[in-house]
Design an enzyme around this catalytic site. Structure first.
Site, PDB file in Angstrom:
ATOM      1  N   SER A  29      30.707 -13.404 -16.966  1.00 48.82           N
ATOM      2  CA  SER A  29      30.193 -14.768 -17.212  1.00 48.82           C
ATOM      3  C   SER A  29      31.068 -15.618 -18.112  1.00 48.82           C
ATOM      4  CB  SER A  29      28.804 -14.694 -17.832  1.00 48.82           C
ATOM      5  OG  SER A  29      27.874 -14.586 -16.819  1.00 48.82           O
ATOM      6  N   LYS A  34      32.415 -18.547 -16.474  1.00 48.01           N
ATOM      7  CA  LYS A  34      31.588 -19.733 -16.206  1.00 48.01           C
ATOM      8  C   LYS A  34      32.085 -20.944 -16.990  1.00 48.01           C
ATOM      9  CE  LYS A  34      27.549 -16.992 -14.978  1.00 48.01           C
ATOM     10  NZ  LYS A  34      26.338 -16.330 -15.413  1.00 48.01           N
ATOM     11  N   TYR A  89      32.204 -17.416  -6.595  1.00 45.18           N
ATOM     12  CA  TYR A  89      31.504 -16.993  -7.811  1.00 45.18           C
ATOM     13  C   TYR A  89      31.778 -15.513  -8.137  1.00 45.18           C
ATOM     14  CZ  TYR A  89      27.750 -15.586 -10.913  1.00 45.18           C
ATOM     15  OH  TYR A  89      27.065 -15.043 -11.967  1.00 45.18           O
ATOM     16  N   TYR A 130      23.050 -16.129 -23.122  1.00 43.61           N
ATOM     17  CA  TYR A 130      21.810 -15.811 -22.404  1.00 43.61           C
ATOM     18  C   TYR A 130      20.600 -16.351 -23.171  1.00 43.61           C
ATOM     19  CZ  TYR A 130      25.298 -12.760 -20.308  1.00 43.61           C
ATOM     20  OH  TYR A 130      26.435 -12.279 -19.730  1.00 43.61           O
ATOM     21  N   VAL A 148      28.651  -9.858 -18.978  1.00 41.71           N
ATOM     22  CA  VAL A 148      28.122  -8.493 -18.900  1.00 41.71           C
ATOM     23  C   VAL A 148      29.222  -7.421 -18.841  1.00 41.71           C
ATOM     24  CG1 VAL A 148      25.861  -9.159 -17.965  1.00 41.71           C
ATOM     25  CG2 VAL A 148      27.723  -8.557 -16.389  1.00 41.71           C
TER      26      VAL A 148
HETATM   27  N1  GLU Z   1      28.620 -11.493 -12.099  1.00 37.21           N
HETATM   28  C1  GLU Z   1      27.482 -11.309 -12.962  1.00 37.21           C
HETATM   29  C2  GLU Z   1      26.224 -11.644 -12.213  1.00 37.21           C
HETATM   30  O1  GLU Z   1      26.276 -12.504 -11.373  1.00 37.21           O
HETATM   31  C3  GLU Z   1      27.651 -12.195 -14.147  1.00 37.21           C
HETATM   32  C4  GLU Z   1      26.605 -11.940 -15.150  1.00 37.21           C
HETATM   33  C5  GLU Z   1      27.039 -12.185 -16.552  1.00 37.21           C
HETATM   34  O2  GLU Z   1      28.116 -11.805 -16.991  1.00 37.21           O
HETATM   35  O3  GLU Z   1      26.204 -12.772 -17.237  1.00 37.21           O
HETATM   36  O4  GLU Z   1      25.196 -11.093 -12.430  1.00 37.21           O
END
Ligand code: GLU
Length: 303
Positions: free
Chosen positions: A63, A66, A187, A239, A257
């Protein structure tokens, strides 16, 4: 005390926490990562690098990507982006579907899964090759070409049912322009980029320097955009623990994650701490504690 001794001390202090928690086994390829690793790196405004532990070990950025997707998307779409994705913390788990249904396919913010999937859709509008664009963005900041771990990308694709559901839900509300598969391909691959603590600290240096690359001074984004990206990281980057993270650490940050957390000390430095084992919220236990100790020791905080 020098930054180097501070992070060396922190590495020793968090050692008992390293391995505490659980690696992200909902993505099978991440389940086999050794949880007993810890690294930390700092990239300062004047281009100094400080590192400790496994700071040169590659890991899945997940993430953290992102923020990079968002940086490219705002660069192209400007304010228009905010008609399709919100600016508020979600207070829900990063992969929750409930809020998305309730809010008619408009994700709360670009740093939860639904928001990042929407951003991937906007990148497909903006660029012929969005992934190449992301990889070259990282290369411009670090000087080395990043790679995508195809096993992780495949593993995400094979098990990404919730992400598929979110993308389909947004499509049903007319908020996704491209086919679900095409958007998810971008993604999943962006989440599967591998990097190290040192490279991630370098990648995010522009957010610590008012939008300019440390040393070269090259303007990556405007200073207003850098401030806004930092604001989103503070409120939405860890989060549904963003409140607690702001309370304990006091810096804009984005976790993934894969166990990495990037944090920004505006006008001073970008930091990356990494340790694969995650707590309940999905944030790395040892990396969170390392950043908490760092701001406690140095007094650096945006508050
Ligand atoms: N690729 C992970 C998912 O889509 C990213 C989650 C993360 O790192 O928060 O669940």
């Amino acid at each position: 005390m020098s930054l180097q001794s501070i992070i060396d001390d922190i590495a020793a202090e968090v050692a008992p926490l390293v391995g505490q928690g659980k690696v992200a086994d909902y993505i099978p390829a991440l389940a086999c990562v050794d949880p007993c690793q810890f690294g930390m790196a700092i990239y300062t405004k004047d281009g100094q690098i400080y590192q400790t532990g496994d700071a040169q070990t590659s890991f899945s950025i997940q993430s953290i990507s992102k923020v990079l997707g968002l940086t490219l998307a705002i660069d192209h779409h400007g304010r228009q982006l905010w008609t399709r994705v919100g600016l508020e913390p979600s207070g829900d788990p990063f992969n929750s579907l409930v809020q998305l249904e309730f809010e008619r396919g408009v994700p709360r913010n670009p740093l939860i899964n639904a928001g990042a999937i929407l951003v991937a859709d906007t990148l497909l509008e903006a660029y012929d090759e969005p992934l190449e664009q992301l990889l070259s963005f990282i290369e411009q900041q670090t000087g080395s070409e990043p790679t995508i771990d195809s096993d992780v990308a495949e593993s995400e694709k094979a098990t990404g049912f919730r992400n598929e559901a979110m993308a389909s839900l947004m499509k049903s509300f007319g908020n996704l322009q491209h086919p679900v598969d095409q958007v998810l391909d971008v993604y999943f691959k962006q989440c599967s980029i591998v990097s190290t603590c040192v490279q991630l600290a370098q990648t995010f240096g522009f957010l610590a320097c008012d939008g300019c690359q440390p040393v070269s001074g090259h303007q990556v984004v405007t200073s207003r955009r850098a401030r806004r990206i930092n604001a989103l990281m503070l409120t939405c980057g860890t989060y549904d623990r963003a409140g607690e993270f702001a309370f304990e650490v006091g810096l804009p940050a984005k976790s993934g994650v894969g166990g990495g957390i990037v944090a920004i000390v505006p006008n001073q430095m970008a930091i990356c701490a990494w340790s694969p084992a995650l707590g309940e919220s999905g944030n790395s236990v040892a990396a969170t504690e390392a950043l908490r100790l760092f701001t406690q020791r140095t007094g650096l905080s945006i508050f």
